[in-house]
Every structure is written in structure tokens, then in C-alpha cells.
Design a protein around this motif. Structure first.
Motif, short mmCIF file in Angstrom:
data_model
loop_
_atom_site.label_atom_id
_atom_site.label_comp_id
_atom_site.label_asym_id
_atom_site.label_seq_id
_atom_site.Cartn_x
_atom_site.Cartn_y
_atom_site.Cartn_z
N ARG A 1 -1.79 7.72 -7.02
CA ARG A 1 -2.37 8.86 -7.74
C ARG A 1 -3.79 8.57 -8.22
O ARG A 1 -4.60 9.47 -8.39
N LEU A 2 -4.09 7.29 -8.44
CA LEU A 2 -5.45 6.90 -8.85
C LEU A 2 -6.35 6.61 -7.66
O LEU A 2 -7.54 6.36 -7.83
N GLY A 3 -5.77 6.63 -6.47
CA GLY A 3 -6.55 6.31 -5.28
C GLY A 3 -6.85 4.84 -5.14
O GLY A 3 -7.81 4.45 -4.46
N LEU A 4 -6.03 3.99 -5.78
CA LEU A 4 -6.22 2.54 -5.70
C LEU A 4 -5.30 1.95 -4.64
O LEU A 4 -4.23 2.49 -4.36
N GLU A 5 -5.72 0.82 -4.10
CA GLU A 5 -4.91 0.16 -3.07
C GLU A 5 -5.09 -1.35 -3.16
O GLU A 5 -6.20 -1.84 -3.37
N ILE B 1 3.31 4.38 -6.78
CA ILE B 1 3.02 5.81 -6.97
C ILE B 1 1.87 5.98 -7.96
O ILE B 1 0.97 6.80 -7.76
N TYR B 2 1.87 5.16 -9.01
CA TYR B 2 0.79 5.20 -9.99
C TYR B 2 -0.55 4.90 -9.32
O TYR B 2 -1.54 5.62 -9.52
N ALA C 1 5.45 11.96 -5.23
CA ALA C 1 4.02 12.16 -5.49
C ALA C 1 3.68 13.62 -5.72
O ALA C 1 2.74 13.95 -6.44
N GLY C 2 4.48 14.52 -5.13
CA GLY C 2 4.21 15.94 -5.31
C GLY C 2 4.97 16.56 -6.45
O GLY C 2 4.82 17.76 -6.73
N GLU C 3 5.79 15.76 -7.13
CA GLU C 3 6.58 16.29 -8.24
C GLU C 3 5.83 16.16 -9.56
O GLU C 3 5.17 15.16 -9.82
N GLY D 1 0.79 -1.22 0.00
CA GLY D 1 0.00 0.00 0.00
C GLY D 1 0.82 1.27 0.00
O GLY D 1 2.04 1.27 -0.20
N VAL D 2 0.12 2.36 0.24
CA VAL D 2 0.76 3.67 0.20
C VAL D 2 1.31 4.08 1.56
O VAL D 2 1.99 5.09 1.68
#
Length: 319
Positions: A311-315, A307-308, A151-153, A97-98
Motif C-alpha cells: 500500500r505504501l509502494g515499498l518493496e 500488504i502494508y 488489498a482492495g478491502e 515482494g508483492v
């Protein structure tokens, strides 16, 4: 409906047991809680399952404290099994996960006080030497730190610090030292293919850890020689596991990781075929992992898959 019926019965039984001080500290109660937690993963309830995993840790710690106070043997095989089971869920959740962090510290947490004289052997529950867990946790923590920055770049100019690179090189050295870990004599005595497949599972995890390090910490591109070598080594190890072997249950993280990082059509076809076999086991996390893998391929993204997905909110939880 039948599965839901028995799940509800298990939940009701667990609630009843937790209200009874005598039952709350029984190994069977912890086992039920862990099984229900894994059921959350199979059903796709990722946020709920993390909450439940914390609850499992509290129940497990209560069991261990009860064992200590009552002077029972702390290295009981059943209890050791529960501890290993929890550690396996915890570390793979961190890697998948993230969040990037384990709920329990695998380096010096209280669960590590249990005596386990076989950590340098390949463990039959996790599928790899337990020496790998604290190293995986360090890799995951580093990757999480970098993920927050990347993630912020909007560009591709981020580079890890010198300190992080030194840590990464040290972890790489530790991982390479684990490649020759053997299976135990008891496993060898059973004969058949189990020893080879267990050894291969261990190798797939070590090479996946190296891949995680090279892509998420050192930020090497997919065509970097180290990344390509990692993928070939993962697939080489997995090729020694029979397509329909029960050992396939353990290898979701290695095969998904390798699949996300290859752009070779032959390798992708091999991975899809193996994941198809895993999907037939009927566990929802296998099905979702295959769907997400296809989506990642279609996107053509060069970002590391964690990271991909973030950004999509997937886990995902890859076990």
C-alpha cells in the motif's frame, strides 16, 4: 567509487562473455551474472534486479543445455551450487515482494532435473533443506492470491475460502515434517559451531514459513497463539546463532518476518540488536530492512507487513 569501478568492469566483462558462444556457457559467466544481480539488491535497484534475475535464469539454462549436449557431468558441485544459489534468490524474492511467484517453478521446473541426493539435509548454501523451497513457493502463491483480495478491502471482513484453508492445513503439515532435517555428515565432521548454527538457520526458516502461512494465508491476528508460538520459535532458533557469525547473512527473512509480527518490546529489542549486527556487514538490503521495520512498528499497523508495504509502494528483497 572503487566498488562502482569494479562493478562496471564486471558488467563489461559479462557483456563480452555473452557475445562469445564459448564463454557464454561457462559457469564463470553465470557466477558473474548472479553476483551482479545480488549487487542490484544491495544497491536497492529492486525493479532492475528482477529483470536481471530473469536474465540470469536464461544464462543458467543455456549453461545446463550446453552441459547436456556436451555430455558433461550434470551433477558437478559447482553447477549444483549455481542452481541452489539461483533457487535461493528466486524463492526469497517471491516471499519478499508483492508478486508472490517464482520466476522458475521450484516444483517441476527444468532446474529440478539435476540430481541432488542431499535435498533432505540442511543445505549449506541456502541454510535450509531444499525440500522447503517448493513448499515456500506454494505458501507464497496462496499469500499472493489473498493479498490481491485484501488489498482492495477497506474493512477487515475478508476470509479465505474453504479450499484455501484446506491447502493451508496441508502445507502446515508438510512444514512441520521438515523440522527434524539434519545437517550432513560432512558438516558434522568439521566440528565447531557450524552444525548447530546451520540447523538453527533451517529451523528459523521453517518457523518463518509457518508464520507466513498463519499470518498471510490463514490471516490470524498477531496475538493468535500460533503466531506467538512461531515468533518465539524463530527467536529461539536465532539465539543459537552467534551474533557475529557469518550465518547471519542467511537469516534476514526470518528475523524481519518475526520482527514485523511481534509487539513485545523485549523481542523487538532483541531483533533490532541482531539486525544491527547484520547491518555492519555493509549490505544495503540489511539497512533498508531495518528502516522499513522501524517504520512498520511506528505505524502500529495490524496488516501483514507485505500488504502494508504494498500500500505504501515499498518493496524489499530479504536476502
Amino acid at each position: 567509487m572503487i566498488c562502482l569501478k569494479y562493478t562496471n568492469m564486471a558488467i563489461a566483462g559479462l557483456r563480452e562473455a555473452l557475445c562469445d558462444p564459448k564463454k557464454a556457457t561457462k559457469p564463470e559467466t553465470v557466477t558473474t551474472a548472479m553476483a551482479l544481480c545480488m549487487n542490484d539488491v544491495c544497491n536497492g535497484n529492486m525493479k532492475i534486479w528482477r529483470t536481471h534475475l530473469r536474465g540470469v535464469l536464461r544464462i543458467l539454462m543455456a549453461l545446463l543445455e550446453h552441459q547436456r549436449v556436451s555430455l558433461k557431468v550434470m551433477n558437478d558441485p559447482f553447477i549444483q551450487c549455481l542452481v541452489k544459489w539461483f533457487k535461493t534468490m528466486d524463492i526469497l524474492a517471491a516471499l519478499s515482494g508483492v508478486h508472490g511467484e517464482c520466476i522458475h517453478n521450484p516444483g517441476n521446473g527444468p532446474l529440478n532435473s539435476l540430481s541432488d541426493h542431499t535435498t533432505w539435509h540442511v543445505d549449506e548454501i541456502s541454510g535450509y533443506s531444499l525440500e522447503l523451497i517448493p513448499i515456500l513457493a506454494e505458501v507464497s502463491n496462496l499469500a499472493s492470491q489473498i493479498r490481491l483480495r485484501v488489498a482492495g478491502e477497506t474493512g477487515n471482513d475478508y476470509a479465505p475460502s474453504l479450499e484455501m484453508m484446506i491447502q493451508a492445513e496441508e502445507l502446515e503439515s508438510k512444514l512441520l515434517q521438515l523440522l527434524d532435517r539434519p545437517v550432513c555428515d560432512e558438516t558434522l565432521s568439521r566440528g565447531g559451531s557450524i552444525a548447530l548454527e546451520l540447523q538453527s538457520t533451517h529451523l528459523s526458516f521453517v518457523h518463518s514459513a509457518l508464520l507466513h502461512l498463519h499470518r498471510r494465508v490463514q490471516l490470524h491476528p498477531k496475538d493468535h497463539i500460533k503466531v506467538r508460538t512461531d515468533i518465539k520459535n524463530i527467536l529461539g532458533a536465532l539465539s543459537l546463532i552467534e551474533p557475529h557469525s557469518p550465518m547471519n547473512i542467511l537469516i534476514l527473512w526470518p528475523i524481519f518476518s518475526g520482527g514485523c509480527e511481534t509487539e513485545e518490546s523485549e523481542e523487538r529489542n532483541t531483533i533490532l540488536a541482531r539486525m544491527g549486527n547484520m547491518q555492519k556487514l555493509g549490505m544495503g538490503n540489511f539497512t533498508r530492512a531495518r528502516e522499513v521495520l522501524r517504520k512498520y512498528w511506528v505505524s502500529g499497523s495490524q496488516l501483514p507487513w507485505d500488504i502494508y508495504l504494498a500500500r505504501l509502494g515499498l518493496e524489499l528483497v530479504l536476502f
